[in-house]
Design a protein around this motif. Sequence first.
Motif, mmCIF file in Angstrom:
data_model
loop_
_atom_site.group_PDB
_atom_site.id
_atom_site.type_symbol
_atom_site.label_atom_id
_atom_site.label_comp_id
_atom_site.label_asym_id
_atom_site.label_seq_id
_atom_site.Cartn_x
_atom_site.Cartn_y
_atom_site.Cartn_z
ATOM 1 N N PHE A 214 -5.343 6.157 -7.011
ATOM 2 C CA PHE A 214 -4.949 6.613 -5.949
ATOM 3 C C PHE A 214 -5.016 8.091 -6.123
ATOM 4 C CE2 PHE A 214 -2.226 8.756 -2.381
ATOM 5 C CZ PHE A 214 -2.371 7.658 -1.397
ATOM 6 N N PRO A 215 -5.793 8.894 -4.990
ATOM 7 C CA PRO A 215 -5.933 10.352 -5.244
ATOM 8 C C PRO A 215 -4.975 11.188 -5.030
ATOM 9 C CG PRO A 215 -6.666 9.595 -3.012
ATOM 10 C CD PRO A 215 -6.456 8.262 -3.700
ATOM 11 N N LEU A 216 -4.294 11.369 -6.323
ATOM 12 C CA LEU A 216 -3.048 12.478 -6.147
ATOM 13 C C LEU A 216 -3.124 13.746 -5.904
ATOM 14 C CD1 LEU A 216 -0.756 10.889 -9.105
ATOM 15 C CD2 LEU A 216 -0.650 10.201 -6.670
ATOM 16 N N ASP A 217 -4.250 14.076 -5.999
ATOM 17 C CA ASP A 217 -4.540 15.720 -5.983
ATOM 18 C C ASP A 217 -4.602 15.822 -4.439
ATOM 19 O OD1 ASP A 217 -4.663 16.262 -8.404
ATOM 20 O OD2 ASP A 217 -6.917 16.673 -8.315
ATOM 21 N N SER A 218 -4.557 14.923 -3.374
ATOM 22 C CA SER A 218 -4.396 15.146 -1.985
ATOM 23 C C SER A 218 -3.332 14.764 -1.427
ATOM 24 C CB SER A 218 -5.492 14.116 -1.283
ATOM 25 O OG SER A 218 -6.956 14.530 -1.821
ATOM 26 N N VAL A 219 -2.161 14.346 -2.228
ATOM 27 C CA VAL A 219 -1.039 14.212 -1.666
ATOM 28 C C VAL A 219 -0.174 15.255 -1.504
ATOM 29 C CG1 VAL A 219 1.301 12.931 -1.990
ATOM 30 C CG2 VAL A 219 -0.946 11.766 -3.042
ATOM 31 N N GLY A 220 0.478 15.317 -0.196
ATOM 32 C CA GLY A 220 1.379 16.503 0.188
ATOM 33 C C GLY A 220 2.658 16.111 0.248
ATOM 34 N N GLU A 221 3.095 14.632 0.333
ATOM 35 C CA GLU A 221 4.173 14.116 0.650
ATOM 36 C C GLU A 221 4.490 12.807 0.070
ATOM 37 O OE1 GLU A 221 7.841 13.622 4.265
ATOM 38 O OE2 GLU A 221 5.779 14.044 4.686
ATOM 39 N N ILE A 222 5.672 12.267 -0.260
ATOM 40 C CA ILE A 222 5.825 10.977 -0.762
ATOM 41 C C ILE A 222 7.041 10.444 0.111
ATOM 42 C CG2 ILE A 222 6.945 9.557 -2.702
ATOM 43 C CD1 ILE A 222 5.452 11.210 -4.660
ATOM 44 N N HIS A 223 6.718 8.999 0.625
ATOM 45 C CA HIS A 223 7.802 8.088 1.237
ATOM 46 C C HIS A 223 8.430 7.422 0.150
ATOM 47 C CE1 HIS A 223 7.194 8.942 5.774
ATOM 48 N NE2 HIS A 223 7.594 10.250 5.172
ATOM 49 N N LEU A 224 9.747 7.159 0.416
ATOM 50 C CA LEU A 224 10.640 6.135 -0.437
ATOM 51 C C LEU A 224 11.436 5.327 0.525
ATOM 52 C CD1 LEU A 224 11.693 8.082 -3.684
ATOM 53 C CD2 LEU A 224 9.762 6.626 -3.583
ATOM 54 N N ALA A 225 11.411 4.094 0.625
ATOM 55 C CA ALA A 225 12.171 3.192 1.372
ATOM 56 C C ALA A 225 12.617 2.049 1.026
ATOM 57 C CB ALA A 225 11.439 3.237 2.838
ATOM 58 N N GLY A 226 13.389 1.352 1.724
ATOM 59 C CA GLY A 226 13.918 -0.083 1.228
ATOM 60 C C GLY A 226 13.197 -1.047 2.041
ATOM 61 N N HIS A 227 13.049 -2.455 1.445
ATOM 62 C CA HIS A 227 12.330 -3.281 1.981
ATOM 63 C C HIS A 227 13.154 -4.691 2.022
ATOM 64 C CE1 HIS A 227 11.094 -3.678 -2.566
ATOM 65 N NE2 HIS A 227 11.477 -4.802 -2.081
ATOM 66 N N ALA A 228 12.769 -5.646 2.663
ATOM 67 C CA ALA A 228 13.361 -6.945 2.910
ATOM 68 C C ALA A 228 12.669 -7.866 2.039
ATOM 69 C CB ALA A 228 13.879 -7.280 4.157
ATOM 70 N N GLU A 229 13.158 -8.894 1.351
ATOM 71 C CA GLU A 229 12.708 -10.108 1.088
ATOM 72 C C GLU A 229 12.901 -11.439 1.930
ATOM 73 O OE1 GLU A 229 13.992 -11.006 -2.902
ATOM 74 O OE2 GLU A 229 13.452 -8.900 -3.668
ATOM 75 N N GLN A 230 11.774 -12.110 2.077
ATOM 76 C CA GLN A 230 11.790 -13.269 2.897
ATOM 77 C C GLN A 230 10.631 -14.226 2.041
ATOM 78 O OE1 GLN A 230 10.391 -12.596 6.792
ATOM 79 N NE2 GLN A 230 12.170 -10.931 7.407
ATOM 80 N N THR A 231 10.483 -15.402 2.762
ATOM 81 C CA THR A 231 9.187 -16.387 2.076
ATOM 82 C C THR A 231 8.484 -16.657 3.181
ATOM 83 O OG1 THR A 231 10.979 -18.141 2.841
ATOM 84 C CG2 THR A 231 10.938 -17.244 0.400
ATOM 85 N N ASP A 232 7.102 -16.751 2.815
ATOM 86 C CA ASP A 232 6.035 -17.320 3.818
ATOM 87 C C ASP A 232 6.256 -18.780 3.779
ATOM 88 O OD1 ASP A 232 4.789 -18.500 1.685
ATOM 89 O OD2 ASP A 232 3.441 -17.017 1.339
ATOM 90 N N ASP A 233 5.325 -19.307 5.121
ATOM 91 C CA ASP A 233 5.458 -20.517 5.384
ATOM 92 C C ASP A 233 5.044 -21.366 4.299
ATOM 93 O OD1 ASP A 233 5.692 -20.017 7.846
ATOM 94 O OD2 ASP A 233 3.682 -20.176 8.347
ATOM 95 N N GLU A 234 4.602 -20.957 3.029
ATOM 96 C CA GLU A 234 4.420 -21.947 1.742
ATOM 97 C C GLU A 234 5.293 -21.671 0.878
ATOM 98 O OE1 GLU A 234 0.423 -20.576 0.450
ATOM 99 O OE2 GLU A 234 -0.722 -21.758 2.072
ATOM 100 N N GLY A 235 6.472 -20.848 1.186
ATOM 101 C CA GLY A 235 7.579 -20.721 0.184
ATOM 102 C C GLY A 235 7.392 -19.490 -0.764
ATOM 103 N N GLU A 236 6.450 -18.658 -0.675
ATOM 104 C CA GLU A 236 5.940 -17.695 -1.688
ATOM 105 C C GLU A 236 7.027 -16.376 -0.904
ATOM 106 O OE1 GLU A 236 4.410 -17.993 -4.017
ATOM 107 O OE2 GLU A 236 3.907 -20.045 -3.972
ATOM 108 N N LEU A 237 7.070 -15.456 -2.070
ATOM 109 C CA LEU A 237 8.025 -14.105 -1.656
ATOM 110 C C LEU A 237 7.058 -13.356 -0.665
ATOM 111 C CD1 LEU A 237 10.089 -12.304 -2.066
ATOM 112 C CD2 LEU A 237 8.951 -11.460 -4.292
ATOM 113 N N LEU A 238 7.533 -13.067 0.406
ATOM 114 C CA LEU A 238 7.100 -12.055 1.190
ATOM 115 C C LEU A 238 7.948 -10.663 1.565
ATOM 116 C CD1 LEU A 238 4.817 -11.707 3.341
ATOM 117 C CD2 LEU A 238 6.248 -12.824 5.024
ATOM 118 N N LEU A 239 7.448 -9.655 1.438
ATOM 119 C CA LEU A 239 8.178 -8.460 1.302
ATOM 120 C C LEU A 239 7.828 -7.764 2.808
ATOM 121 C CD1 LEU A 239 7.977 -6.860 -2.111
ATOM 122 C CD2 LEU A 239 9.771 -8.686 -1.341
ATOM 123 N N ILE A 240 8.937 -7.298 3.440
ATOM 124 C CA ILE A 240 8.869 -6.858 4.742
ATOM 125 C C ILE A 240 9.184 -5.131 4.383
ATOM 126 C CG2 ILE A 240 9.279 -6.563 7.241
ATOM 127 C CD1 ILE A 240 7.971 -9.238 6.468
#
Length: 306
Positions: A214-240
């Motif tokens: 990632f081109p960090l020299d161009s970054v002016g702000e960072i975002h942090l947030a929460g996410h939710a865990e689900q599973t897809d149609d094949e039962g694999e982990l899916l993050l939202i």
Amino acid sequence: MNPDRKKQQTRPGNRLLPSPLPLWGLAGASFKAEHLNAILADGSMRGFFEVHAENYMGAGGPPHRSLERIRREHPLSLHGVCMSIGGPQPLDQAHLRRFRALVQRYEPELVSEHLAWSTHQSIFFNDLLPLPYTKSTLDLVCSHIDHMQEAIGRRILLENPSTYVAFSSSTLGETDFLRAVVQRTGCGLLLDINNVFVSATNHGNSALDYLASFPLDSVGEIHLAGHAEQTDDEGELLLIDSHDGPVADAVWKLYATIILRSGPLPTLIEWDSKIPDWPILRAEAAAAQVILDRALDGNGMAEHAA
């Protein structure tokens, strides 16, 4: 980390634009009107607040009265979610005028938008939809960013998306695409580390490998947030990318790694649904501030804060 970031210019008109350095080393939180009284009772927070531009595009009323109270005491970041930078049509001129009016009214330290699209003809989708990373998409996105920056007279930060599908037609990696956008338009980047973790998990990739490119020299702000865990149609982990809970431990670890490399970039805690009481959101921002302060105090980073 490039401390001369403030010398960057937009291509249209070659206008010198404000620097993100006034927020250097500070953590902030999303401003929610229901928190106003608690924030005022708390006294001035050390950090800054960020708002979604679209929530303040009316001419007046309670939303503006609340934001004006906050702006008197705190720096502000203005975050757009509906410009549809990656959409196939020209930017909505009425929306762009309203956005420009907000920039002029509140003079935010930071202005940002998403690498995504959300409109098609007269239809608006309440989602930030992904793009194929191709030469034609690059030309379109750069044209829209040039237009937006010229219209508002400001350099914007472009946020990396959270994605759930990938396009077989893509000929560029996401970080290569973002780097090319920066080089062509003079915009900066908003690095959303939760988006990185969500996308990497969903696609079976390494978040650390993505961040290494990632081109960090161009970054002016960072975002942090929460996410939710689900599973897809094949039962694999899916993050939202849900923004409805605290920042996950894995995301905090990635963040600490990035701050060691980049220095204490302005960091915003996003929390947009299932809104908690103000002390909980304040505590998340305080946790980010601890990591930023460690970077300011060590490894010679303090010299960049001047």
